[in-house]
Enzyme design. Sequence first.
Site, PDB file in Angstrom:
ATOM      1  CD  GLU A 180     -12.000 117.594  91.667  1.00  0.00           C
ATOM      2  OE1 GLU A 180     -10.772 117.708  91.583  1.00  0.00           O
ATOM      3  OE2 GLU A 180     -12.642 116.707  91.105  1.00  0.00           O
ATOM      4  CD  GLU A 387     -14.971 117.792  87.593  1.00  0.00           C
ATOM      5  OE1 GLU A 387     -14.138 116.868  87.566  1.00  0.00           O
ATOM      6  OE2 GLU A 387     -14.699 118.945  87.955  1.00  0.00           O
TER       7      GLU A 387
HETATM    8  P1  P53 Z   1      -7.992 114.635  84.576  1.00  0.00           P
HETATM    9  C1  P53 Z   1      -7.645 114.644  90.972  1.00  0.00           C
HETATM   10  C2  P53 Z   1      -8.543 113.750  91.520  1.00  0.00           C
HETATM   11  C3  P53 Z   1      -9.862 113.781  91.094  1.00  0.00           C
HETATM   12  C4  P53 Z   1     -10.287 114.713  90.164  1.00  0.00           C
HETATM   13  O1  P53 Z   1      -9.087 114.755  85.709  1.00  0.00           O
HETATM   14  C5  P53 Z   1      -9.395 115.633  89.673  1.00  0.00           C
HETATM   15  C6  P53 Z   1      -8.074 115.583  90.064  1.00  0.00           C
HETATM   16  C7  P53 Z   1      -7.085 116.505  89.477  1.00  0.00           C
HETATM   17  O2  P53 Z   1      -6.623 115.973  88.254  1.00  0.00           O
HETATM   18  O3  P53 Z   1      -9.741 116.607  88.835  1.00  0.00           O
HETATM   19  C8  P53 Z   1     -11.038 116.808  88.358  1.00  0.00           C
HETATM   20  O4  P53 Z   1      -8.186 115.790  83.666  1.00  0.00           O
HETATM   21  C9  P53 Z   1     -11.057 118.251  87.975  1.00  0.00           C
HETATM   22  C10 P53 Z   1     -11.010 118.488  86.495  1.00  0.00           C
HETATM   23  C11 P53 Z   1     -10.266 117.364  85.804  1.00  0.00           C
HETATM   24  C12 P53 Z   1     -11.053 116.081  86.025  1.00  0.00           C
HETATM   25  O5  P53 Z   1     -11.197 115.818  87.405  1.00  0.00           O
HETATM   26  O6  P53 Z   1      -6.705 114.680  85.312  1.00  0.00           O
HETATM   27  O7  P53 Z   1     -12.062 119.022  88.574  1.00  0.00           O
HETATM   28  O8  P53 Z   1     -10.457 119.747  86.263  1.00  0.00           O
HETATM   29  O9  P53 Z   1     -10.042 117.569  84.455  1.00  0.00           O
HETATM   30  C13 P53 Z   1     -10.443 114.870  85.372  1.00  0.00           C
HETATM   31  O10 P53 Z   1      -8.235 113.327  83.887  1.00  0.00           O
END
Ligand code: P53
Length: 490
Positions: A180, A387
Amino acid sequence: MSKETYQLSQDFLWGGAIAAHQAEGSWQKGGKGISIADVLTAGGHNLPRRITDGIIDNLNYPNHHGIDFYDTYKEDLALMAEMGFKAFRTSIAWTRIFPNGDDLEANEEGLAFYDNLFDEMNRLGIEPVITLQHFEMPYHLVEAYGGWSNRKVIDFFVKYAEVVFNRYHNKVKYWMTHNEISNQTAISDDPLYQFLIWTNSGIRFNENTTLRDKQKAMVQAGHYELVASARVVKIGHEINPDFVIGGMVNVAPFYPATPSPTDMLAWQKARQARDWFVDVHVHGEYPSDMEAFFKRSGFRSDITDQDREDLKNGSVDYMAISYYNSTTVSAIEEKDSEIDDFSNFKVVKNEYIKTNDWDWGIDPQGLRFTLNEMNEMYPELKIMIVENGIGAYDTVESDNTIHDPYRIDYLREHIREVEKAVILDGISVIGFLSWGPIDIVSAGTGEMKKRYGYIYVDLDDMGQGSGKRLKKDSFYWYKSVISTNGKMLD
Ligand code: P53
């Protein structure tokens, strides 16, 4: 329309994705060094995680324990195999290989751990998809060098990548460089922004840092990261021409709040202010709008001819994307003189979009929109979704079952849009890896209770619990999705 299903190619990569720091735990085992994730305390919804100066006694650092994947990966991977996973994404913790980042020798125990992990995946017929840097640079590189604000970090990263490419050249084919990478463009005074630039670049601001100085620091650090990524892509192909090496970005498509010309322009500039990371990854050069902007602002003053050549020689083989939601923007009416065109927007609520318990939007069509947008900008580019998923509270029933129809609904709707993008829009999506197939520590909040998994992990926000794994209803559902190659979505 909603009942129609489509067929994907037989080698479509179904699976799931995690990151080392959110799962492995064992933060001091096997010679591992302290990473920037190890100094993040637990936060919560609307409670930012704190970045501490080193480790402070009696604070809760959830990444120290994760879900103990370091010791449980065999059982956990067996469950992924039971669901029929074709691919599994995780990251290598840089600090297991180079505990301080600037060490002369790699740490053999760390290398051996990933040998075993990748061997196990390959034994189960699960293709490893590996991130080199997922929010976990060595903390020492922050303290001694200022993180990615320092050009020297390029060499440390390249050396680390070279070591792991050589070591796993016949075990891993799919790689991505920085997780990211463009999240850090979301410049703001909100504490969330400090989190984003910390996790991406290991940079910390003080209260007096102006927006302009934040942006300047981000642009220069981003440049070093892009150069590092490009050099790594080139070296990777020299080590093994079959490597498939990508960049990775979160895509939350921007929507304009209204069709007013002012909002339309703000929307367009918001896109440009973020998408240059992908442009550089894919085309090996900066787009003209950013060249003009950086020159005008005195940003990215440190760029050499060699950097430009490195960028040109290191364009990526594919882009990996995460998708959770969309972002609706409108122009800022009372424009601050400090703000340039590229920051002249604010995020507003979109009344057409529902949200989850953490106020993240739920917008399945936005995923098809994003894929189309990327395909327009970068025709022929292969895209892997690495993701997607919904963080939710789960309840364990007295018979140990977990009913999570909300998760099944979310994923079903999103997978349908992916299938439309592939079959109706002709876009080269090569895989769908949902986020957190097994519950892990949330990156944004540090909570365990924000769960994404098909597999429940019995641990609470303090890391207390049996650690036992339980199958949720979605486990059986995703298994059928994979076994029918996406045909059976209900
Ligand atoms: P969590 C911010 C915006 C979009 C995705 O997020 C993000 C973030 C940072 O939190 O993170 C990605 O666990 C990231 C993962 C993360 C996942 O999204 O905050 O690549 O490490 O766990 C979900 O709900």
